[in-house]
Motif scaffolding. Sequence first.
Motif, short mmCIF file in Angstrom:
data_model
loop_
_atom_site.label_atom_id
_atom_site.label_comp_id
_atom_site.label_asym_id
_atom_site.label_seq_id
_atom_site.Cartn_x
_atom_site.Cartn_y
_atom_site.Cartn_z
N GLY A 173 0.80 -1.22 0.00
CA GLY A 173 0.00 0.00 0.00
C GLY A 173 0.83 1.27 0.00
O GLY A 173 0.32 2.36 -0.28
N LEU A 174 2.11 1.16 0.31
CA LEU A 174 2.94 2.35 0.40
C LEU A 174 3.66 2.69 -0.92
O LEU A 174 4.25 3.75 -1.05
CB LEU A 174 4.00 2.18 1.49
CG LEU A 174 3.48 2.15 2.93
CD1 LEU A 174 4.63 1.95 3.90
CD2 LEU A 174 2.75 3.46 3.25
N VAL A 175 3.57 1.78 -1.88
CA VAL A 175 4.30 2.00 -3.14
C VAL A 175 3.77 3.23 -3.87
O VAL A 175 4.55 4.11 -4.28
CB VAL A 175 4.23 0.74 -4.04
CG1 VAL A 175 4.81 1.04 -5.42
CG2 VAL A 175 4.99 -0.40 -3.41
N ASP A 176 2.46 3.30 -4.00
CA ASP A 176 1.88 4.44 -4.72
C ASP A 176 2.20 5.74 -4.01
O ASP A 176 2.49 6.77 -4.64
CB ASP A 176 0.36 4.26 -4.82
CG ASP A 176 0.00 3.25 -5.90
OD1 ASP A 176 0.90 2.86 -6.67
OD2 ASP A 176 -1.18 2.81 -5.95
N GLU A 177 2.13 5.69 -2.69
CA GLU A 177 2.41 6.90 -1.90
C GLU A 177 3.87 7.35 -2.11
O GLU A 177 4.15 8.53 -2.33
CB GLU A 177 2.18 6.57 -0.42
CG GLU A 177 2.16 7.77 0.49
CD GLU A 177 1.92 7.34 1.94
OE1 GLU A 177 2.65 7.84 2.80
OE2 GLU A 177 1.05 6.48 2.17
N ALA A 182 7.72 10.87 -4.72
CA ALA A 182 8.98 10.99 -5.46
C ALA A 182 8.80 11.84 -6.70
O ALA A 182 9.63 12.71 -7.01
CB ALA A 182 9.47 9.59 -5.85
N LEU A 183 7.68 11.63 -7.41
CA LEU A 183 7.45 12.42 -8.63
C LEU A 183 7.17 13.89 -8.30
O LEU A 183 7.61 14.78 -9.03
CB LEU A 183 6.27 11.82 -9.41
CG LEU A 183 6.59 10.47 -10.07
CD1 LEU A 183 5.32 9.81 -10.58
CD2 LEU A 183 7.58 10.66 -11.21
N ALA A 184 6.50 14.12 -7.17
CA ALA A 184 6.25 15.51 -6.77
C ALA A 184 7.57 16.20 -6.43
O ALA A 184 7.80 17.36 -6.80
CB ALA A 184 5.31 15.53 -5.56
#
Lengths: 193, 133
Positions: A173-177, A182-184
Amino acid sequence: MTGTTLAPGEPADSTLVEAARRGDLYAWERLVRRYQEPVYRIAWLVVRDSELAEKATQSTFVRAFRALPSMGDDIGLLPWLIRIAAGESRQQRRESSRPTPTDRPVEREVAPQLPASPIAGLAETSAMTPAERASLAEAFERLGEEDRLVIAARYLFGLTRSEAADALSLASGLVDEQLHGALARLRSRMTVA
Amino acid sequence: MAVERHAGSLTGLSDDRLGTAAVSIVVGELQWLPDVAPAVMDRVSRDAVAYPDHFDRRPVAPPSPGAPPVERSARRTLGRLVVFAVILVVIAGLVFFAATVSAMAEQATLLPIDGIDGTLDVRRIVHVVTEAA
């Protein structure tokens, strides 16, 4: 894409892993040749030095071979290798930062070189100006290691969320977060002077 | 004074395209990669020999390039046959030699040997062997 594309007749990873577990070193060599490129790229993203990345890549495959009996059946080979490679690369970086007992340069055998495969995403960058490319590269360099790895896992190797979680030792569940953050951060660091 | 601004077209990229572009620029720098397979296999083979119980594996040497397994196996079998044939010839030769010497010795005992005093007269034996031949 979760691995390398197999030529017709090439045995699947699971077949070669099983053979290597039974002691077939030739099967392991085929897997090393199949995955040395992504493992080297991960190592290079962590250590940013070709010699250290090469050492880390070697250690990754030696350590992975030793750990084959304990490799779970529920994890893909590439995510598993990426996880080991990240650890070995950090270890190489720590060791290289320690003072050496002698200043005498250590002689090292130079490994033969292979041409790198073309990167799929290069088309994305073709319309960019040199300044934009430099800005993006610099912003990426300034990211933390975890940010660089999660972006690479997703966009360089095309791992699924679950595979990326395995590779980065994160809860699924933490991968998307982590990726979103990271992209931000990448976006916020892009500037053109 | 440098004026900083966000890179124009980059900010318009979606997350996926931005991530793909970033890794492709950074990792795309790598034109050549080291072939670590020989060094890895060297270390792994040494491990397998040094710690056979730990690995519980039977080391299998990688094949030499260009020779398919069937051909290598046939070559090994042929080599073994040649060695076996050579050993057979040597053993047959030894048996034949021993039989010949035994027959000659037997013949020599039937012949009168002058001056014999409990030891064999080598010159006499050589003479008998030559005649027998």
